[in-house]
Design a protein around this motif. Structure first.
Motif, PDB file in Angstrom:
ATOM      1  N   MET A   1       0.829  -1.201   0.000  1.00 50.92           N
ATOM      2  CA  MET A   1       0.000   0.000   0.000  1.00 50.92           C
ATOM      3  C   MET A   1       0.870   1.260   0.000  1.00 50.92           C
ATOM      4  N   GLU A   2       1.918   1.239   0.814  1.00 51.91           N
ATOM      5  CA  GLU A   2       2.828   2.379   0.912  1.00 51.91           C
ATOM      6  C   GLU A   2       3.472   2.670  -0.451  1.00 51.91           C
ATOM      7  N   HIS A   3       3.872   1.614  -1.145  1.00 50.76           N
ATOM      8  CA  HIS A   3       4.515   1.752  -2.445  1.00 50.76           C
ATOM      9  C   HIS A   3       3.571   2.412  -3.449  1.00 50.76           C
ATOM     10  N   ARG A   4       2.330   2.011  -3.455  1.00 47.54           N
ATOM     11  CA  ARG A   4       1.353   2.588  -4.374  1.00 47.54           C
ATOM     12  C   ARG A   4       1.122   4.065  -4.083  1.00 47.54           C
ATOM     13  N   LEU A   5       1.102   4.421  -2.799  1.00 47.94           N
ATOM     14  CA  LEU A   5       0.911   5.809  -2.410  1.00 47.94           C
ATOM     15  C   LEU A   5       2.087   6.671  -2.888  1.00 47.94           C
ATOM     16  N   VAL A   6       3.297   6.172  -2.721  1.00 50.09           N
ATOM     17  CA  VAL A   6       4.486   6.893  -3.168  1.00 50.09           C
ATOM     18  C   VAL A   6       4.461   7.053  -4.689  1.00 50.09           C
ATOM     19  N   GLU A   7       4.087   6.000  -5.390  1.00 53.13           N
ATOM     20  CA  GLU A   7       4.011   6.055  -6.843  1.00 53.13           C
ATOM     21  C   GLU A   7       2.991   7.102  -7.303  1.00 53.13           C
ATOM     22  N   LEU A   8       1.854   7.157  -6.642  1.00 51.48           N
ATOM     23  CA  LEU A   8       0.841   8.160  -6.985  1.00 51.48           C
ATOM     24  C   LEU A   8       1.347   9.578  -6.713  1.00 51.48           C
ATOM     25  N   GLU A   9       2.066   9.757  -5.620  1.00 55.68           N
ATOM     26  CA  GLU A   9       2.612  11.078  -5.308  1.00 55.68           C
ATOM     27  C   GLU A   9       3.636  11.512  -6.363  1.00 55.68           C
ATOM     28  N   VAL A  10       4.453  10.573  -6.802  1.00 55.98           N
ATOM     29  CA  VAL A  10       5.439  10.875  -7.835  1.00 55.98           C
ATOM     30  C   VAL A  10       4.735  11.250  -9.128  1.00 55.98           C
ATOM     31  N   ARG A  11       3.728  10.482  -9.507  1.00 54.22           N
ATOM     32  CA  ARG A  11       2.984  10.792 -10.729  1.00 54.22           C
ATOM     33  C   ARG A  11       2.289  12.140 -10.640  1.00 54.22           C
ATOM     34  N   LEU A  12       1.727  12.445  -9.493  1.00 50.99           N
ATOM     35  CA  LEU A  12       1.066  13.733  -9.296  1.00 50.99           C
ATOM     36  C   LEU A  12       2.071  14.869  -9.431  1.00 50.99           C
TER      37      LEU A  12
END
Length: 67
Positions: A1-12
């Motif tokens: 879950m943490e990894h997905r959140l970081v990935e979304l933040e990077v994409r944003l």
């Protein structure tokens, strides 16, 4: 879950940078358009104020194309 959140933040973050770059491009293009329109209006006014063109020369007075 943490990894997905970081990935979304990077994409944003990348999307925000892209939007900012695109906004700057649109701003610069609008400045260029405004300048071109101003120059076109100036040229149009010059043409309107210019003396009328000379009458077309007769066939006898025409300069040959090789001159």
């Amino acid at each position: 879950m943490e990894h997905r959140l970081v990935e979304l933040e990077v994409r944003l973050n990348l999307a925000e940078e892209l939007v900012e770059a695109l906004n700057l491009t649109v701003y610069r293009q609008q400045q260029q358009i405004d300048l071109l329109q101003q120059q076109l209006r100036h040229l149009y006014r010059q043409m309107q104020e210019a003396p009328p063109a000379l009458e077309k020369r007769s066939a006898d007075e025409e300069i040959p194309p090789h001159y």
